[in-house]
Design a protein around this motif. Structure first.
Motif, mmCIF file in Angstrom:
data_model
loop_
_atom_site.group_PDB
_atom_site.id
_atom_site.type_symbol
_atom_site.label_atom_id
_atom_site.label_comp_id
_atom_site.label_asym_id
_atom_site.label_seq_id
_atom_site.Cartn_x
_atom_site.Cartn_y
_atom_site.Cartn_z
ATOM 1 N N PHE A 66 0.798 -1.231 0.000
ATOM 2 C CA PHE A 66 0.000 0.000 0.000
ATOM 3 C C PHE A 66 0.829 1.279 0.000
ATOM 4 C CE2 PHE A 66 -2.639 -3.290 1.946
ATOM 5 C CZ PHE A 66 -3.810 -3.179 1.209
ATOM 6 N N GLY A 67 2.149 1.153 0.165
ATOM 7 C CA GLY A 67 2.983 2.344 0.252
ATOM 8 C C GLY A 67 4.335 2.141 -0.386
ATOM 9 N N PRO A 68 5.377 2.729 0.218
ATOM 10 C CA PRO A 68 6.704 2.706 -0.408
ATOM 11 C C PRO A 68 7.602 1.560 0.043
ATOM 12 C CG PRO A 68 6.722 4.234 1.418
ATOM 13 C CD PRO A 68 5.339 3.656 1.375
ATOM 14 N N GLY A 69 7.055 0.530 0.708
ATOM 15 C CA GLY A 69 7.883 -0.557 1.223
ATOM 16 C C GLY A 69 8.584 -1.326 0.118
ATOM 17 N N LEU A 70 9.664 -2.038 0.495
ATOM 18 C CA LEU A 70 10.492 -2.751 -0.475
ATOM 19 C C LEU A 70 10.402 -4.271 -0.267
ATOM 20 C CD1 LEU A 70 13.704 -0.527 -0.400
ATOM 21 C CD2 LEU A 70 11.860 -0.506 -2.093
ATOM 22 N N TYR A 71 10.270 -4.983 -1.361
ATOM 23 C CA TYR A 71 10.236 -6.444 -1.326
ATOM 24 C C TYR A 71 11.496 -7.003 -0.682
ATOM 25 C CZ TYR A 71 10.879 -11.168 -3.240
ATOM 26 O OH TYR A 71 11.132 -12.509 -3.381
ATOM 27 N N ASP A 72 12.645 -6.412 -0.995
ATOM 28 C CA ASP A 72 13.914 -6.980 -0.537
ATOM 29 C C ASP A 72 14.105 -6.884 0.973
ATOM 30 O OD1 ASP A 72 14.593 -7.667 -3.096
ATOM 31 O OD2 ASP A 72 15.686 -5.809 -3.508
ATOM 32 N N ALA A 73 13.251 -6.137 1.666
ATOM 33 C CA ALA A 73 13.405 -6.008 3.122
ATOM 34 C C ALA A 73 12.964 -7.257 3.855
ATOM 35 C CB ALA A 73 12.604 -4.800 3.623
#
Length: 749
Positions: A661-668
């Motif tokens: 839903f926002g700016p989060g990253l898959y690689d985290a």
């Protein structure tokens, strides 16, 4: 008894008619082999002879072990002697028959024919699937052979113990008619020398059709029974194309199947006075500007028609195409001009299966398709009685009922019937219809399957009949019920015949108790092609379940997984417990194993392996199964009953919700994305598109790079692919998310 007085007239009329004859020598083994030596000695010192026997000490002819009888493929002999005392394999019999040339003899050395069906031999040992023993195996297949030896024209029978001729085998045939005369077409593109090398008009017609391989969009299908010269014709076409400077790639189930292609191409180069280099193993012929070379089917599929040196060939010739999986045949359509050359009947593959399974896909392709068939025999005359006997004895030409007698029927019109071996043995018409459908159920059905159907104690056959004709047939194999000692041996690496599912679960998946419950594996199931997709398969399975559910702990199946097949078995109550990490060498697919429990022990077995399967797939898709088709992965995961509940930490939920839903990253937190993907795919309660689910497989589970995923799933850019993954996780966060995930989502609303 003067054996020469039997053999001389038998051979004389065989030579006059250009046919073969079958001489059966029944009785003591030593006496039979001595009589065989005397019989073939009448052919002369320069006769080309082979004795197929496991017995050492045969000095009067080339000896070939039955295990190596396939070496006779594509060769000719004046006589072949088959020693059947240690056991007659239907496969071996089929292989040796085709090696005898016109005017020659097939000599069958057998135990006394009256006793033979009741004896137990090495062939019976192979049918004694644990926990059954050899005493449970019957002799119906040999009984059928004996009946046909006494009934069929062109078969002489001699009792060597009594010195008595029981049948002389004479048919008084007319002299051989000359072969049809091949001619060179007036507009031929191939040289006249190639057409002069043809032996029949059929071959010349097929060669003319193969000229279309000069067009990159062409597909040519050449069909023939054995002995019609189809491989030789393909070799002439390959030589013509290479002489023009083209690069011809040849493939087949094994190089031996295509050896004749190379021999004929090399002979044509000599006739054309074209200089050629042949490598040490004979698998490459190189001219100044062209070449003919062999590659295994898997290598051709993997490279999608790209040659061994990295350059695409100009034409592909697939010999014995019906013996290859449809998946591989389809892949060949992505390459250059292609010829599918195949046997219509015979153990190399089922031509009818090729027609039903592959023809529609070929017709739907963008290829310009040309069909040609070779009917005229080359090595012997049409109507040869030994060929007719072999076709009948081994059911090489078994066909389902004609379309008209079953077309339009519904499952409600059908009657469920047991097809026990004695019933089939007594009803040749029904046996041919049932076996013809079983041939269609598997592209590599072989003559040994007929012996299994009639004699194996672990097999059960059931069918749906429409007006007395076989509309659908199922072959069930009883597995499991193994004693502790046998299960221990399996666990420690011993192979156990005929127990595929217990063997996989025990030896590969390390379950020591998997062989204890008893089950029925659906070995083959087939519906008449005129009735497909009408519910006959489901009706037949349901009837089998009703009959046997109280007798066994489970029903199971193992097969090359495709999305369509997985859905069929899922609809019928079967659930995935295993997906092989490698492709099956025969089918070209990853094999799926599915179970349908019928009792408490089956439930325990299923539940144990369903839980392990879902955990194994999470790790396997990122490792050995990284190349698994995403639609196959979706199907096998959807068809499992063990859906793991995602167990994400608060931090992982925040990462996934932020990416959705926002700016989060898959690689985290890639592992969290994989856990959620697995939870959805095993229990797809949320409505995601097939493309979105493929994305869940390719990226979080298989770990493909963003660039590779975007290209594979046709996203215009990696950025669009990333956005699509975030969008796919929104409904998953809503379904599985915790309060932490919901709080993170609200940040971006």
């Amino acid at each position: 008894m003067d054996l020469a007085s039997v053999v001389a007239p038998l051979r004389a009329e065989a030579e006059r008619a250009n046919e073969r004859r079958l001489l059966t020598l029944s009785g003591d083994r030593t006496a039979g082999l001595d009589a065989a030596a005397a019989a073939v000695a009448t052919l002369g010192d320069d006769a080309d002879l082979t004795v197929v026997t496991a017995r050492e000490g045969v000095s009067w002819a080339e000896r070939l072990d039955p295990a190596h009888a396939s070496r006779l493929l594509g060769t000719t002999r004046d006589a072949v002697v088959l020693d059947a005392h240690a056991g007659v394999s239907a496969n071996v019999l089929g292989r040796v028959v085709g090696a005898v040339d016109g005017g020659g003899l097939l000599v069958l050395v057998t135990p006394p024919l009256d006793d033979w069906p009741g004896r137990r031999d090495d062939a019976d040992e192979r049918l004694a699937v644990p926990p059954f023993t050899v005493s449970d195996v019957t002799g119906r297949f040999r009984r059928r052979l004996v009946d046909l030896l006494y009934a069929h024209p062109g078969v002489a029978v001699v009792d060597v113990d009594a010195g008595r001729v029981e049948r002389d085998g004479l048919t008084d045939p007319p002299p051989a008619r000359p072969r049809s005369t091949p001619t060179t077409p007036t507009d031929a593109a191939f040289p006249d020398a190639a057409y002069r090398a043809c032996l029949t008009a059929d071959q010349a017609e097929a060669l003319a059709a193969l000229e279309r391989l000069r067009d990159p969009d062409a597909a040519v299908v050449v069909e023939a029974d054995r002995g019609r010269g189809k491989s030789a014709t393909a070799g002439l076409a390959a030589g013509c194309l290479a002489a023009e400077g083209r690069d011809v790639l040849v493939t087949a189930p094994a190089y031996r199947n295509a050896a004749e292609v190379f021999d004929r191409a090399a002979a044509l180069f000599d006739a054309l006075d074209v200089a050629v280099e042949r490598d040490d193993d004979g698998r490459r012929l190189s001219t100044a500007s062209g070449r003919v070379r062999f590659r295994d089917p898997a290598a051709v599929v993997d490279s999608l028609g790209v040659g061994a040196e990295g350059d695409a060939p100009d034409a592909l010739i697939v010999d014995e195409a019906a013996a290859l999986p449809v998946r591989r045949l389809e892949a060949f359509l992505d390459g250059p001009a292609v010829a599918f050359v195949t046997t219509v009947h015979g153990y190399e593959g089922a031509g009818r299966g090729f027609d039903v399974r592959f023809r529609d896909r070929l017709a739907a392709s963008d290829r310009a398709v040309t069909d040609v068939r070779l009917d005229d025999p080359i090595r012997y005359a049409a109507g040869d009685p030994v060929e007719v006997w072999a076709f009948r004895a081994l059911l090489l030409d078994a066909r389902p009922a004609v379309d008209q007698v079953v077309a339009g029927a519904t499952p409600a019109d059908a009657t469920y019937r047991a097809l026990d071996p004695e019933t089939l043995l007594a009803d040749e018409h029904r046996l041919r219809e049932a076996f013809g459908l079983l041939v269609l159920a598997h592209y590599r059905t072989e003559p040994d399957d007929l012996a299994r159907l009639l004699d194996a104690p672990n097999l059960t056959c059931r069918a749906l009949l429409v007006d007395g004709h076989v509309a659908a047939v199922a072959l069930l194999a009883r597995e499991g019920g193994l004693p502790a000692s046998r299960r221990e041996a399996m666990y420690e690496g011993a192979r156990v015949r005929g127990n595929m599912i217990p063997d996989v679960l025990t030896s590969q998946l390390r379950d020591l108790e998997a062989g204890q419950p008893v089950g029925y594996r659906v070995l083959r199931i087939a519906t008449h092609h005129a009735l497909r997709s009408a519910g006959f398969g489901t009706r037949l399975l349901s009837a089998c379940h009703d009959e046997f559910d109280d007798e066994v702990d489970w029903f199971g199946v193992g097969y090359g997984a495709t999305p369509r097949l997985v859905r069929f078995w899922e609809r019928n109550g079967y659930r995935t417990i295993h997906c092989s990490t490698t492709r099956n060498a025969a089918s070209g697919e990853h094999s799926a194993v599915m179970l349908r429990p019928t009792g408490p022990d089956g439930e325990v077995l299923h539940d144990r392996h369903a839980r392990r399967f879902s955990r194994r797939m999470r790790d396997g898709l990122g490792d050995a199964l990284r190349s698994l088709d995403p639609d196959v992965a979706r199907a096998v995961l959807r068809a499992t009953d063990a859906a793991p509940a995602p167990d994400l930490s608060p931090h992982e939920w925040r990462v996934v919700a932020a990416a959705a839903f926002g700016p989060g990253l898959y690689d985290a937190a890639p592992g969290a994305f994989a856990d959620l993907a697995l939870a959805h795919l095993t229990d797809p309660d949320v409505d995601l598109s097939p493309r979105a689910e493929r994305l869940l497989v390719r990226k979080p589970l298989q770990g493909w790079s963003w660039e590779r995923v975007a290209a594979d799933l046709d996203y215009v850019s990696t950025r669009e692919c990333m956005r699509a993954l975030g969008a796919a996780y929104r409904p998953l966060v809503e379904r599985y998310g915790t309060d932490v995930a919901r709080a993170e989502r609200r940040r971006y609303e």
